[in-house]
Enzyme design. Structure first.
Site, PDB file in Angstrom:
ATOM      1  N   GLU A 173       0.741  -1.267   0.023  1.00 26.75           N
ATOM      2  CA  GLU A 173       0.093   0.053  -0.080  1.00 26.75           C
ATOM      3  C   GLU A 173       0.955   1.311   0.045  1.00 26.75           C
ATOM      4  OE1 GLU A 173      -3.155  -0.311   3.142  1.00 26.75           O
ATOM      5  OE2 GLU A 173      -4.018  -1.742   1.857  1.00 26.75           O
ATOM      6  N   GLU A 292      -5.518  -8.273  -0.700  1.00 24.29           N
ATOM      7  CA  GLU A 292      -6.172  -7.792   0.589  1.00 24.29           C
ATOM      8  C   GLU A 292      -7.886  -7.653   0.115  1.00 24.29           C
ATOM      9  OE1 GLU A 292      -4.764  -4.937   3.510  1.00 24.29           O
ATOM     10  OE2 GLU A 292      -2.666  -5.710   2.869  1.00 24.29           O
TER      11      GLU A 292
HETATM   12  O1  AHR Z   1      -5.223  -5.960   6.593  1.00 24.32           O
HETATM   13  C1  AHR Z   1      -5.346  -4.773   7.507  1.00 24.32           C
HETATM   14  C2  AHR Z   1      -4.430  -3.717   7.170  1.00 24.32           C
HETATM   15  O2  AHR Z   1      -5.380  -3.319   5.966  1.00 24.32           O
HETATM   16  C3  AHR Z   1      -3.016  -4.048   6.209  1.00 24.32           C
HETATM   17  O3  AHR Z   1      -1.948  -3.957   7.151  1.00 24.32           O
HETATM   18  C4  AHR Z   1      -2.962  -2.993   5.109  1.00 24.32           C
HETATM   19  O4  AHR Z   1      -2.228  -3.360   4.172  1.00 24.32           O
HETATM   20  C5  AHR Z   1      -4.417  -2.426   4.946  1.00 24.32           C
HETATM   21  O5  AHR Z   1      -4.657  -1.238   5.089  1.00 24.32           O
END
Ligand code: AHR
Length: 507
Positions: A173, A292
């Site tokens: 990210e 994610e």
């Molecule tokens: O999954 C939780 C968090 O969400 C992770 O660490 C991050 O990559 C995202 O913002």
């Protein structure tokens, strides 16, 4: 009762379902690792300290690759801290989650746990506060058979054979202002391309994931992908997408339609990838690693759970421990439908996360482990979505949402496995009050020798599984399924997720 009609064509495949779409994510965050997968002293712990009750649940979930060790955590992580004798490993602050990291579990321990659960390691390198050299060191430590100081160090640390990690994430990210080492698309694109080329100088066959956007609602979305891929296109195999959804202001109707947002996210990123490909005149194909995705009550985290204070750095605090409802599970099932719908371009994905932290599996220290509602659609989709996604059309009533305008009540995807003759239809009913009678012709399938359906629903869409009542919600056979030569039909309860499996001759 509302009605819907579903038409699928097994002769029109969209793309082969890649097992990597059923990946997950373990971050050093909260009780994901400590008091999650690892709890020495727990009655079920093995000699390494891993809870075997959790191992069984992870196996049952059917998880392919697991992304590790972060997440935001990775952008402050020194991998060297997590290898070697445990007693010599430093305790460090984790600035991402305002916690203390003991490094008791590191690369070797996690890789040994992965062997037990039968999943593949997907490693992220720190491109936030570190750079190309540290990424190369980790790669050499992990993947070189022998003959260098780093490879010998791994052997001396108890693992003579290389870990042979194939999938690598180039940071996490990096578009997010919250990320340690957050950069502009231009700066990150150059760093990612340079790191990718260096890693490929070691092994040209590595599969590399460059960071896309943290959500389709980031102000830089679209332009971020274009700029980053312009720098790195021929050096990477995937660009990541991240998306989390939550019910806001009691608007269940919009929340149930979250997959509309994911569909549009995927289409936009595919278009951007293909734009850069065309501009470059490249033959190379970049796909999406949706590494994610989940339901996450982030608003609650920001307002209630966030840890602060210069003297307050707890070890394995309870963070992001959302209890998932029936409605959440329906959304998770629908997000899986979206991922499968573009099986041709979404070839890797990770449910974030796996244990305790926004997870399908929960644990109590010294106590039980249990399945959240979201466990069921994931486990069944992973088990039954084999072969290829095939062209699927839905005609259904629709409803108005504040977030996405008018959306269909019913969403579905079909997979067909020619090798086994199994066809699976994954379908959600987003209606808050109405059952839907779904009809589907069976043209092209031949004789159906066996048919069954399982549904997740409840009179209370907010029902959850808890420590006190761990089996309140589950899936049950849907006895309304009818299959004959003329076609099939099934009744879908309101706010429900269903899988229908049809067995016909292989080939
Ligand atoms: O999954 C939780 C968090 O969400 C992770 O660490 C991050 O990559 C995202 O913002």
């Amino acid at each position: 009762m509302a009605t819907a009609r579903l038409i699928f064509d097994t002769l029109l495949p969209v793309g082969e379902v890649n097992r990597r779409v059923f990946g997950s994510f373990v971050e050093h965050l909260g009780r994901s690792v400590y008091d999650g997968i690892y709890e020495p002293g727990h009655p079920t712990a093995d000699e390494r300290g891993f809870r075997t009750d959790v191992v069984e649940l992870v196996k049952g979930l059917g998880v392919s690759a697991i992304r590790y060790p972060g997440g935001n955590f990775v952008s402050g992580f020194r991998w060297e801290d997590s290898v070697g004798p445990v007693a010599d490993r430093p305790t460090r602050l984790d600035l991402a989650w305002h916690s203390t990291e003991t490094n008791e579990v590191g690369l070797h321990e996690f890789s040994s746990w992965l062997e037990t659960v039968g999943s593949e390691l997907m490693l992220a390198v720190n491109l936030g506060t570190r750079g190309t050299l540290e990424a190369l060191d980790l790669l050499e430590y992990s993947n070189l058979g022998g003959g260098s100081a780093l490879a010998e160090r791994r052997a001396a640390n108890g693992h003579p054979a290389p870990f042979d990690v194939r999938m690598w994430c180039l940071g996490n990210e990096m578009d997010g202002p919250w990320q340690l080492g957050h950069r502009s698309a231009d700066d990150y694109g150059k760093l990612a391309a340079q790191t990718a080329r260096a890693m490929r100088a070691f092994d040209p066959e590595l599969e590399l994931v460059v960071c896309g956007s943290s959500s389709a609602h980031m102000p830089t979305f679209g332009e971020w992908e274009r700029v980053v891929l312009t720098h790195s296109y021929d050096d990477v195999d995937y660009i990541s997408c991240h998306a989390y959804y939550e019910e806001k202001d009691g608007d269940l109707g919009s929340f149930l339609a979250s997959a509309v947002d994911m569909d549009s996210f995927i289409e936009s990123v595919v278009a951007t990838i293909d734009h850069v490909k065309a501009v470059k005149g490249s033959d190379h194909v970049v796909n999406i690693s949706f590494d994610e995705w989940n339901v996450w009550y982030n608003e609650r985290f920001e307002k209630v759970d966030k840890i602060t204070g210069v003297d307050n750095w707890p070890v394995a605090p309870r963070l992001l421990e959302d209890a998932y409802t029936v409605a959440d599970a329906v959304v998770v099932g629908n997000l899986l439908i979206s991922l499968l719908r573009r099986a041709d371009r979404v070839t890797s994905a990770s449910l974030a996360q796996l244990v305790n932290v926004i997870a399908p599996i929960m644990t109590e220290p010294g106590g039980i482990a249990w399945k959240q509602t979201t466990y069921f659609p994931f486990a069944l989709t992973s088990a039954l979505a084999t072969g290829s996604t095939v062209t699927t059309r839905i005609e259904s009533d629709s409803y108005d949402t504040a977030a996405y305008g008018r959306v269909p009540l019913v969403d579905a995807v079909t997979t067909h496995d020619a090798a086994t003759g199994r066809t699976s239809i994954f379908v959600v009913n987003r209606s808050r009050g109405d059952e839907v009678m779904l009809e589907f012709p069976l043209d092209g399938l031949g004789a159906v020798t066996d048919a069954s359906a399982q549904t997740l629903s409840d009179a209370d869409p907010y029902a959850v599984n808890t420590l006190q009542e761990p089996t309140r919600v589950g899936v049950a056979p849907n006895e309304t399924l009818r299959v004959s030569e003329d076609g099939g039909s099934i009744v879908l309860p309101p706010v429900s997720w269903t899988v229908i499996t049809l067995q016909s001759a292989a080939g």
